[in-house]
Structure formats: structure tokens, C-alpha cells
Design an enzyme around this catalytic site. Structure first.
Site, PDB file in Angstrom:
ATOM      1  N   GLN A 217       0.827  -1.209   0.000  1.00 21.81           N
ATOM      2  CA  GLN A 217       0.000   0.000   0.000  1.00 21.81           C
ATOM      3  C   GLN A 217       0.858   1.255   0.000  1.00 21.81           C
ATOM      4  O   GLN A 217       0.502   2.266  -0.614  1.00 21.81           O
ATOM      5  CB  GLN A 217      -0.927   0.006   1.220  1.00 21.81           C
ATOM      6  CG  GLN A 217      -1.996   1.071   1.190  1.00 21.81           C
ATOM      7  CD  GLN A 217      -2.975   0.863   0.046  1.00 21.81           C
ATOM      8  OE1 GLN A 217      -3.262  -0.268  -0.332  1.00 21.81           O
ATOM      9  NE2 GLN A 217      -3.487   1.953  -0.495  1.00 21.81           N
ATOM     10  N   GLU A 218       2.003   1.194   0.666  1.00 19.13           N
ATOM     11  CA  GLU A 218       2.888   2.362   0.753  1.00 19.13           C
ATOM     12  C   GLU A 218       3.673   2.599  -0.533  1.00 19.13           C
ATOM     13  O   GLU A 218       3.779   3.736  -0.999  1.00 19.13           O
ATOM     14  CB  GLU A 218       3.859   2.198   1.918  1.00 19.13           C
ATOM     15  CG  GLU A 218       3.230   2.348   3.303  1.00 19.13           C
ATOM     16  CD  GLU A 218       2.848   3.778   3.623  1.00 19.13           C
ATOM     17  OE1 GLU A 218       3.280   4.693   2.904  1.00 19.13           O
ATOM     18  OE2 GLU A 218       2.117   3.986   4.609  1.00 19.13           O
ATOM     19  N   SER A 219       4.250   1.558  -1.099  1.00 24.17           N
ATOM     20  CA  SER A 219       5.224   1.773  -2.188  1.00 24.17           C
ATOM     21  C   SER A 219       5.081   0.842  -3.373  1.00 24.17           C
ATOM     22  O   SER A 219       5.858   0.952  -4.321  1.00 24.17           O
ATOM     23  CB  SER A 219       6.636   1.598  -1.633  1.00 24.17           C
ATOM     24  OG  SER A 219       6.855   0.235  -1.247  1.00 24.17           O
TER      25      SER A 219
END
Length: 390
Positions: A217-219
Site C-alpha cells: 500500500q505504501e510503495s
């Protein structure tokens, strides 16, 4: 009161406010206020919390009036300090007391009347909001600052600042390659970082697949990802957070160092939410804080409690995270950190939970986890169809 004094020998001039009210007279050579700001290296902006004015977004500051004021501060070569006020009355008082240089908020003469003489102590200047006549305000004595703001401002700046903010809040502002959410389902490999997720998730007693879901989800598993706000690496760690955690900036893009620092930060968040007994619920609050900020989540918890809801259940609190985008909620006396983009945070938690459920069918690390340790050679990038909304 703020119009200045004269010894009777200096030339005097009248300062006329843009709406036609004649202010008290000021010394003709009393054009020192802008010079003082420049000499001090700092301009103080008073405003209210809100999407059109000022708010914190993942450790960075946004809001239309803030962005415009920052541009002006950059033009005159000074830093910008923000004083968030509770209401327009407090903004005016700060101006009159010399505690702020400009009220960077859309105001009309009706908004600043605190007494018969208040309007005469102020000058409207700078940005204008449509046909409503609302503008920024400075003290009447700050004539050179008012003049500089009027000369600097162009109506096109409002639209430009709105477009800049929209870009910064979009996925287009994140520099990253998009990798598949599952590298090899048949072999039980989520990513080439599975070994690192397994190693470091043990320190916080997390399922390694939950950490993998958060990382995606972050990267999207890009170790070189970087956002406009400065968040870096697999787990999108901000430089200030890296400094707090003792992670050298030279190692912030190193996969293991980035993941290890992120798990330590998650451990800190877990301790902060020690008042939430249920660990499954606590994880929701940890994820929400990682994205939206610990203080904003505590604000939502206070709102939930005030309205008779269970402040330790995410399904109850998430409603107030969403409501922190509405003035009647982010200006509530129990709210200490103002407006937040709650929809993004609620969606963040839901997406990670959903992907975690998908990953829980992966059994690859039951065998030799070392085979999943990142290889030095980069793995092949491949295109895939994004899920709706990603």
C-alpha cells in the site's frame, strides 16, 4: 492604536483601506514593517484550520491560503511560521497585538468587527476570493507589507495553487514503479522482500503478510519510491521519522534498513495505543496513525467518546476520522489538531486489511525463508491491471 506615532515634524499620509474606509493617519516614512520581517527572517501567518486555509498532511503542510502565503514568503526570502487560531476574533487580536503579520484567511469587514474602531485598525490586501470581496488582513500600520502583498498577488495564483495542491494529493506526485501485488502465487512468494518481512515482523509480533500488505500500500514494493512530501523507500518513511528512529538518510532507501525502521515505528505506535486492549483493534489504530498521524486519530477518538461511541473500536472511530473533514467537527473544542483528510486514512486501513486477507493464503515461508531474501539483481517489472481505485 496601530497606526503609528508622530513627533509633529514628520510628513503624514492617510492610508485608505480597499473597501473605502479611511484608516488612522500614519507616518509617511513609517514603511519599516516589511523590512523588519525580512531582517528577522520570518513572517507569521495567522489562520484557521481547514482545507482552504491550513492543515497537516503526513507531516507536511497544505491548504490554499498556506500555499499562497508560502509563495509570498519565498518571494521575500523569509521563513513562514503558522499560528492556528480558534476563530476569526483570535486572528484579529493576534494582528492587533503584533503576534502575527498577516491573517491569511478569506475575511470581509463584517468578519473582523470587534468594536467600533476595529476595521479602522486593519487593512485588507493580497488574495481575493471570487466576487465575495474576502481578502487577507494586516494591521493598518503595516503599510509596506500591505503594498507588497497587493503588488505581488495575481488572481491567477488561486487557480494555480489549487492545481498544485490537487497534484500533490494525487498518486501522480509519488515517484515509483508499480510492481505486481503477488510475485509468484504458485510458489507462495508475495515479493522478493518476504524474508525481511518475516524477520522484522517478529519484533512486533505481526503476521509477516500484514507487513507485506502495508508495504504494498505504501510503495507497491518499489524500494526507491519517493513522495512529494519526502517519504522514502519501501515503507515510505519521512526524513524526520528516520532521524527520530536513528535511521541515517543515506540508508533510507536500503530495503532492510527501511523495513526495520518501520517496524520499530509501528512498535512505538503500539505502545501509544496501549489503552486499546484488543490487539486486532489496536492494529487498526496503528495503521491509521501511520498514514494519518497519531494526533489526528486521537482527535477522532475524543470525538467518538464525546458522542457516546466506543473510542477503542475502529468501526466507531473511523466515522469520526471521516467527519474531521467537516468544520463543525474539526473545530470542536475537543479537537486539538484540526482538519484532516480522513477518507484517505479510512481507505488506507481498509485496503491493507483486504490485501492481508488475500495474502493469508500464502504459505511460502513455511519452508526455507532464506530463499525469499532479496536478491542483488533487480527483478523484472511487469505491467498489470490495477484494482478499482488503486
Amino acid at each position: 492604536m496601530l497606526a503609528g506615532c508622530s513627533d509633529g515634524n514628520k510628513a503624514r499620509e492617510q492610508v485608505v483601506a480597499p473597501w473605502g474606509v479611511v484608516n488612522d493617519t500614519v507616518d509617511g516614512d513609517a514603511m519599516f514593517d516589511l523590512d523588519q520581517i525580512v531582517a528577522g527572517g520570518e513572517m507569521i501567518m495567522a489562520t484557521l484550520s481547514g482545507p482552504e486555509s491550513y492543515y497537516d498532511y503526513r507531516g507536511r503542510h497544505l491548504g490554499l491560503n498556506f500555499l499562497l502565503c508560502q509563495k509570498f514568503a519565498d518571494k521575500i526570502g523569509v521563513g513562514l511560521r503558522v499560528e492556528v487560531c480558534h476563530d476569526t476574533t483570535e486572528m484579529v487580536r493576534k494582528l492587533l497585538a503584533g503576534e502575527a503579520d498577516v491573517a491569511a484567511y478569506w475575511l470581509t469587514p463584517a468578519d473582523v468587527r470587534m468594536g467600533n474602531d476595529t476595521v479602522g485598525m486593519l487593512s485588507f490586501c493580497g488574495p481575493k476570493l471570487g466576487g465575495k470581496g474576502a481578502r487577507w488582513v494586516v494591521a493598518a500600520g503595516n503599510a509596506s507589507l500591505r503594498k507588497a502583498l497587493d503588488e505581488w498577488f495575481r488572481p491567477s495564483m488561486v487557480g494555480q495553487a489549487r492545481r498544485e495542491e490537487a497534484f500533490l494529493l494525487s498518486s501522480r506526485s509519488i515517484r515509483r514503479h508499480v510492481y505486481a501485488p503477488m510475485q509468484d502465487r504458485k510458489k507462495g512468494i508475495i515479493s522478493r522482500y518476504d524474508g525481511l518481512f518475516a524477520k522484522h515482523s517478529q519484533k512486533i509480533r505481526w503476521d509477516w503478510r500484514l507487513l507485506a500488505a502495508q508495504c504494498y500500500q505504501e510503495s507497491t514494493f518499489d524500494p526507491n519510491a519517493k513522495s512529494w512530501a519526502g517519504a522514502c523507500g519501501l515503507m515510505q518513511i519521512m526524513p524526520a521519522t528516520a532521524s527520530h528512529l536513528g535511521l541515517p538518510l543515506g540508508e533510507i532507501f536500503v530495503p532492510e534498513a527501511n523495513i526495520e525502521a518501520a517496524t520499530r515505528y509501528l512498535g512505538e505506535l503500539e505502545r501509544k495505543f496501549g489503552d486499546i486492549a484488543d490487539r486486532g483493534e489496536r492494529i487498526n489504530f496503528m495503521l491509521a496513525s501511520y498514514n494519518g498521524g497519531y494526533h489526528h486519530i486521537r482527535d477522532a477518538m475524543r470525538l467518538a467518546a464525546k458522542h457516546g461511541k466506543d473510542s477503542r473500536v475502529w468501526s466507531e472511530v473511523s466515522r469520526y476520522v471521516l467527519l474531521l473533514s467537516k468544520p463543525e467537527y474539526y473545530r470542536d473544542p475537543v479537537v486539538k489538531y484540526g482538519y484532516m483528510r480522513g477518507s484517505e486514512t479510512v481507505d488506507y486501513v481498509a485496503r491493507i486489511r483486504q490485501r492481508w486477507q488475500q495474502y493469508r493464503g500464502v504459505k511460502g515461508l513455511r519452508g526455507n525463508a532464506s530463499v525469499l531474501t532479496p536478491r542483488k539483481a533487480g527483478h523484472r517489472k511487469r505491467k498489470f491491471r490495477l484494482e478499482p481505485g488503486e
